[in-house]
Design a protein around this motif. Structure first.
Motif, PDB file in Angstrom:
ATOM      1  N   VAL A   1       0.847  -1.203   0.000  1.00  0.00           N
ATOM      2  CA  VAL A   1       0.000   0.000   0.000  1.00  0.00           C
ATOM      3  C   VAL A   1       0.874   1.241   0.000  1.00  0.00           C
ATOM      4  O   VAL A   1       0.622   2.221  -0.718  1.00  0.00           O
ATOM      5  N   GLY A   2       1.949   1.194   0.793  1.00  0.00           N
ATOM      6  CA  GLY A   2       2.874   2.319   0.871  1.00  0.00           C
ATOM      7  C   GLY A   2       3.503   2.611  -0.477  1.00  0.00           C
ATOM      8  O   GLY A   2       3.639   3.770  -0.870  1.00  0.00           O
ATOM      9  N   ALA A   3       3.857   1.558  -1.204  1.00  0.00           N
ATOM     10  CA  ALA A   3       4.502   1.760  -2.503  1.00  0.00           C
ATOM     11  C   ALA A   3       3.577   2.511  -3.447  1.00  0.00           C
ATOM     12  O   ALA A   3       4.010   3.408  -4.178  1.00  0.00           O
ATOM     13  N   ILE A   4       2.271   2.167  -3.406  1.00  0.00           N
ATOM     14  CA  ILE A   4       1.324   2.843  -4.292  1.00  0.00           C
ATOM     15  C   ILE A   4       1.170   4.307  -3.876  1.00  0.00           C
ATOM     16  O   ILE A   4       1.256   5.220  -4.698  1.00  0.00           O
ATOM     17  N   LEU A   5       0.981   4.518  -2.565  1.00  0.00           N
ATOM     18  CA  LEU A   5       0.897   5.896  -2.046  1.00  0.00           C
ATOM     19  C   LEU A   5       2.130   6.685  -2.456  1.00  0.00           C
ATOM     20  O   LEU A   5       2.037   7.799  -2.977  1.00  0.00           O
ATOM     21  N   GLY A   6       3.292   6.090  -2.190  1.00  0.00           N
ATOM     22  CA  GLY A   6       4.552   6.766  -2.485  1.00  0.00           C
ATOM     23  C   GLY A   6       4.648   7.118  -3.954  1.00  0.00           C
ATOM     24  O   GLY A   6       5.067   8.221  -4.311  1.00  0.00           O
ATOM     25  N   ALA A   7       4.237   6.187  -4.827  1.00  0.00           N
ATOM     26  CA  ALA A   7       4.339   6.426  -6.259  1.00  0.00           C
ATOM     27  C   ALA A   7       3.502   7.638  -6.654  1.00  0.00           C
ATOM     28  O   ALA A   7       3.946   8.474  -7.442  1.00  0.00           O
ATOM     29  N   PHE A   8       2.281   7.736  -6.087  1.00  0.00           N
ATOM     30  CA  PHE A   8       1.449   8.874  -6.467  1.00  0.00           C
ATOM     31  C   PHE A   8       1.991  10.176  -5.890  1.00  0.00           C
ATOM     32  O   PHE A   8       1.939  11.215  -6.545  1.00  0.00           O
ATOM     33  N   VAL A   9       2.528  10.126  -4.667  1.00  0.00           N
ATOM     34  CA  VAL A   9       3.127  11.343  -4.107  1.00  0.00           C
ATOM     35  C   VAL A   9       4.277  11.807  -5.003  1.00  0.00           C
ATOM     36  O   VAL A   9       4.366  12.987  -5.377  1.00  0.00           O
ATOM     37  N   VAL A  10       5.141  10.861  -5.405  1.00  0.00           N
ATOM     38  CA  VAL A  10       6.287  11.231  -6.252  1.00  0.00           C
ATOM     39  C   VAL A  10       5.800  11.784  -7.586  1.00  0.00           C
ATOM     40  O   VAL A  10       6.259  12.830  -8.054  1.00  0.00           O
ATOM     41  N   ALA A  11       4.819  11.098  -8.198  1.00  0.00           N
ATOM     42  CA  ALA A  11       4.362  11.519  -9.519  1.00  0.00           C
ATOM     43  C   ALA A  11       3.724  12.907  -9.467  1.00  0.00           C
ATOM     44  O   ALA A  11       4.044  13.779 -10.274  1.00  0.00           O
ATOM     45  N   TYR A  12       2.826  13.120  -8.486  1.00  0.00           N
ATOM     46  CA  TYR A  12       2.180  14.432  -8.399  1.00  0.00           C
ATOM     47  C   TYR A  12       3.198  15.519  -8.100  1.00  0.00           C
ATOM     48  O   TYR A  12       3.146  16.596  -8.684  1.00  0.00           O
ATOM     49  N   SER A  13       4.138  15.252  -7.180  1.00  0.00           N
ATOM     50  CA  SER A  13       5.121  16.301  -6.876  1.00  0.00           C
ATOM     51  C   SER A  13       5.943  16.617  -8.110  1.00  0.00           C
ATOM     52  O   SER A  13       6.195  17.779  -8.418  1.00  0.00           O
ATOM     53  N   GLU A  14       6.360  15.550  -8.816  1.00  0.00           N
ATOM     54  CA  GLU A  14       7.221  15.771  -9.974  1.00  0.00           C
ATOM     55  C   GLU A  14       6.522  16.655 -11.002  1.00  0.00           C
ATOM     56  O   GLU A  14       7.094  17.625 -11.505  1.00  0.00           O
ATOM     57  N   VAL A  15       5.271  16.350 -11.283  1.00  0.00           N
ATOM     58  CA  VAL A  15       4.570  17.110 -12.318  1.00  0.00           C
ATOM     59  C   VAL A  15       4.221  18.509 -11.818  1.00  0.00           C
ATOM     60  O   VAL A  15       4.388  19.493 -12.542  1.00  0.00           O
ATOM     61  N   MET A  16       3.791  18.627 -10.542  1.00  0.00           N
ATOM     62  CA  MET A  16       3.364  19.948 -10.064  1.00  0.00           C
ATOM     63  C   MET A  16       4.532  20.892  -9.886  1.00  0.00           C
ATOM     64  O   MET A  16       4.425  22.080 -10.185  1.00  0.00           O
ATOM     65  N   VAL A  17       5.656  20.368  -9.417  1.00  0.00           N
ATOM     66  CA  VAL A  17       6.794  21.254  -9.181  1.00  0.00           C
ATOM     67  C   VAL A  17       7.363  21.766 -10.498  1.00  0.00           C
ATOM     68  O   VAL A  17       7.874  22.876 -10.587  1.00  0.00           O
TER      69      VAL A  17
END
Lengths: 338, 437
Positions: A265-281
């Motif tokens: 579950v953490g891996a999925i959460l982490g993946a979305f956090v990384v993806a959203y941060s990468e695109v938003m930043v």
């Protein structure tokens, strides 16, 4: 109306692409976290495993196209995906048999495992470039859009359109199905429970009669299947190119560690956090903010925190901050002894 | 060094001489130069991994920093660009230093519960303050004659100075990075450094005001006159015409390569000598103690974190020196050529093959792996061409096999690494310990 327009623009350029990217990362990170949890090492060859699976899918796609098989409007690659998955599983099982098993039985340190994975990385990278070449390959032959920006504007009367590419929807749906199947497997089946037990406490699980070789074999099969799927979806959505996969290792590791090692579950959460941060930043919010303000006004600056070229920096910063602030990850993962 | 080690080096020498005789001396010296640079990089990694047990997968980044320094030291300055945006860039740099200093002071002085908060606030404030001066300056610099310059240029000093400065720049970066990332578990450090290297390369690729980015900086001055220049020189042309011999050209080209070889040899021997001295000193024993059992070493009063930082900085400095030498040899800075397989993991294969913890081994590994890496390309072509002899000239499989042959070198490196790890984990020249001597 302007708020809706701003949201449409935001969704079109940030929300939808980032969600698709996050789903691809999640499938990759799930594999890394499983191997981290079961075999207890950082698998640097994971990127190449993904790449190998996608390569086999592409070759099978070409074969199917050559025979005239098509499932239009869906891309042919979906039909070819099982070939890619089988190829990746074969590679994973062979590498376990001829490389990792020896170190596992000798109880070698995680560093030795990681170093062996570097050897496999070289091997696979060479084979992939030898077989399919280093250049990029487009193989998405399905319908391009589920709904194009123009159709969306016609439909809603907004000035900003949301284009939804077919590959993005496929990515999301396939990722959801695969994740659901994985969690069902881990929670409900005997093998899945054995895997979780082995990951939690190796010695105790061995005492209760769990066969370690079987657990490891299943872990590799799942990991390889996830890897091939993730890379095929990424290739469909963007483009397949062998060198990308070494670079993708960083966001995938960042997601794994952020989520907590050995925590699906953490891996999925982490993946979305990384993806959203990468695109938003790295997205320039200038026009989105312009739509929210008074008419015909746009901010002077681009409102972009970082240029797109530095998207690695985002994963890296997340990685370092997590390691310094909460090394166990969001969901408390295991801390592996050195 | 043992007699077995001496034998390996003798074989290596024979192979290089054989290359000279059967291929050409120009090729042999070309390979020898790169072998020496590789050996220096391997020494740097060996200092970190072999002495200290640190897993640095960011070798590529420090190589690139050395290369960047070589360019910045040697390329003539571009006065128009400095007039346009030099002050803005300098101000940004000062602000960057001020931010770093402020963060470090804050982390010492501020009470523990506000530490993280203050750090974050300071970094964010610094980031936005710097952008105010930085972005316009960059635009102005990149607008100056973008076809030819579009960057600040360098200092216009002799490039050989950069061999020292490159090491210092890499050391400085390593110190900053080490402050943040060291203390992580070994494999986490590997992942973190892998990321840092990618960021450094991204900076080189996309900060056009500094490096011209993907437009590359070519024509860096050389420590020896370039071959083509000598060949076109008035005196050379007249000598050549007088003798009417073609061999003279080759001889001059070779003589220039010899100059490089001597220069590189001086650097290699110096670094090697210091590394050996350090390894055999009490400091070296302490490092190995920390590597083998850090808890015990810490219990004996050794400051593990400080020692790790020290050894990380030293190793990166050595890699930086090699990076500067590499760019000097190429005569150009091409950021796109830095890829991790070639500049990070290949160096690791060298260290593991040679024998981690042993400087002789690192040098030997550097020589062997570079030789195999270079020679596997012509060999692969030759092999594939022979295997596919029976096929017709335009057979797609034949063409595919021949064009793909070059990538078999990756496969070969993978096989070498896996074989060594499995069957000779201590490498060709194993580390000498008290037990064996």
């Amino acid at each position: 109306m302007d708020i809706l327009n701003a949201f449409a623009m935001f969704a079109n350029f940030v929300l939808i692409p980032a969600t698709a990217y996050g789903a691809q990362l999640a499938l990759g990170a799930l594999g890394v976290t499983l191997i981290f949890g079961i075999l207890r090492f950082a698998n640097f060859a994971h990127g190449e495993l993904m790449s190998f699976g996608a390569m086999a899918t592409i070759l099978a796609t070409w074969g199917l196209q050559g025979m005239g098989v098509s499932i239009h409007p869906l891309p042919t690659a979906l039909l070819a995906l099982p070939v890619g998955i089988l190829a990746a599983i074969t590679v994973a099982l062979l590498s376990d048999r001829f490389v990792y098993r020896f170190y596992r039985h000798n109880r070698a340190s995680p560093i030795t495992f990681a170093m062996a994975s570097i050897g496999l990385m070289f091997l696979l990278a060479g084979l992939i470039r030898f077989i399919i070449g280093p250049q990029h390959q487009h193989f998405a032959d399905g319908e391009r859009f589920l709904i194009s920006a123009f159709e969306f504007r016609e439909l809603t009367g907004l000035s900003q359109g949301i284009a939804i590419r077919q590959t993005q929807v496929i990515t999301f749906v396939v990722a959801l199905v695969v994740m659901a199947a994985l969690f069902w497997f881990l929670q409900k089946t005997k093998s899945g429970k054995a895997m979780r037990a082995y990951s939690d406490n190796e010695d105790l699980s061995l005492l209760s009669g769990i066969n370690p070789d079987r657990v490891v074999m299943i872990a590799w099969m799942i990991t390889a299947a996830l890897a091939a799927t993730a890379a095929t979806l990424y290739g469909l959505d963007k483009v397949y190119q062998p060198f990308i996969f070494l670079q993708m290792l960083l966001p995938i590791f960042a997601a794994t560690i952020l989520g907590g090692i050995g925590q699906p579950v953490g891996a999925i959460l982490g993946a979305f956090v990384v993806a959203y941060s990468e695109v938003m930043v790295t997205y320039a919010f200038r026009q989105v903010v312009g739509l929210l303000g008074p008419a015909d006004w746009v901010p002077d600056s681009m409102l972009q925190l970082m240029s797109t070229n530095y998207k690695f920096a985002v994963s890296f910063i997340i990685l370092v901050v997590v390691l310094l602030v909460r090394p166990t990850g969001i969901i408390r993962g295991k801390v592996i002894e050195r | 060094m043992t007699s077995r080690g001496a034998l390996y080096f003798a074989i290596m020498a024979v192979v290089l001489i054989g290359t000279g005789i059967f291929q050409s001396w120009n090729v042999a010296f070309g390979i020898l130069m790169m072998c020496m640079i590789s050996a220096i990089m391997a020494l740097g990694v060996n200092i970190q991994w072999g002495y200290g047990g640190l897993l640095n997968f960011g070798v590529m980044g420090f190589t690139a920093l050395g290369g960047l320094t070589a360019m910045l030291v040697s390329y003539p300055p571009v006065p128009e660009a400095w007039a346009a945006g030099g002050s803005g860039i300098m101000l940004s740099l000062l602000l960057l230093l001020a931010t770093v200093a402020a963060v470090m002071v804050a982390r010492r002085k501020v009470p523990a519960q506000y530490k993280t908060l203050t750090t974050v606030v300071l970094i964010i404030a610094g980031f936005f303050l710097i952008r105010v001066f930085y972005l316009p300056a960059v635009d102005r610099i990149e607008a100056v004659n973008p076809g030819e310059t579009g960057f600040l240029g360098g200092l216009g000093l002799p490039i050989i100075i950069s061999w020292v400065l490159g090491g210092l720049v890499a050391a400085g970066a390593a110190w900053l990075i080490g402050k943040v990332a060291l203390g992580l578990r070994a494999d986490y450090l590997a992942i973190a450094t892998l990321g840092i290297a990618e960021i450094i390369i991204a900076i080189l690729k996309y900060e056009d005001w500094l490096t011209r980015g993907v437009k590359n900086v070519t024509g860096l001055p050389r420590p020896a006159p370039p071959q083509t220049e000598v060949m076109l020189a008035h005196w050379f042309v007249s000598i050549n015409d007088f003798f009417g011999m073609d061999e003279t050209r080759a001889a001059i080209a070779l003589a220039l390569k010899v100059i490089y070889v001597v220069l590189f040899l001086i650097v290699l021997v110096t670094i090697f000598w210091f590394s050996e001295r350090a390894l055999k000193s009490p400091w070296g024993r302490m490092m190995r103690a920390i590597r083998d059992n850090r808890d015990a070493a810490a219990a004996m009063g050794k400051n593990v974190t400080h020692r790790h930082l020290q050894v990380f900085v030293l190793g990166c400095a050595v890699v930086g020196v090699a990076g500067a030498m590499l760019t000097t040899l190429d005569g150009q800075l091409t950021p796109t050529t830095y890829i991790p397989l070639r500049y990070t993991f290949l160096i690791w294969v060298m260290v593991i093959l040679g024998g981690s913890g042993n400087n002789w081994g690192a040098v030997l590994g550097g020589f062997i792996i570079w030789f195999v890496w270079v020679q596997s390309e012509p060999f692969g072509h030759w092999f594939m061409a022979n295997v596919t002899m029976a096929m017709s000239e335009d057979n797609w499989l034949r063409n595919h096999l021949i064009s793909g042959a070059v990538y078999m070198r990756y496969v070969l490196m993978g096989l070498i690494l896996l074989t060594v790890l499995r069957f000779a984990p201590s490498g060709l020249i194993p580390e000498r310990s008290k037990h064996s001597s």
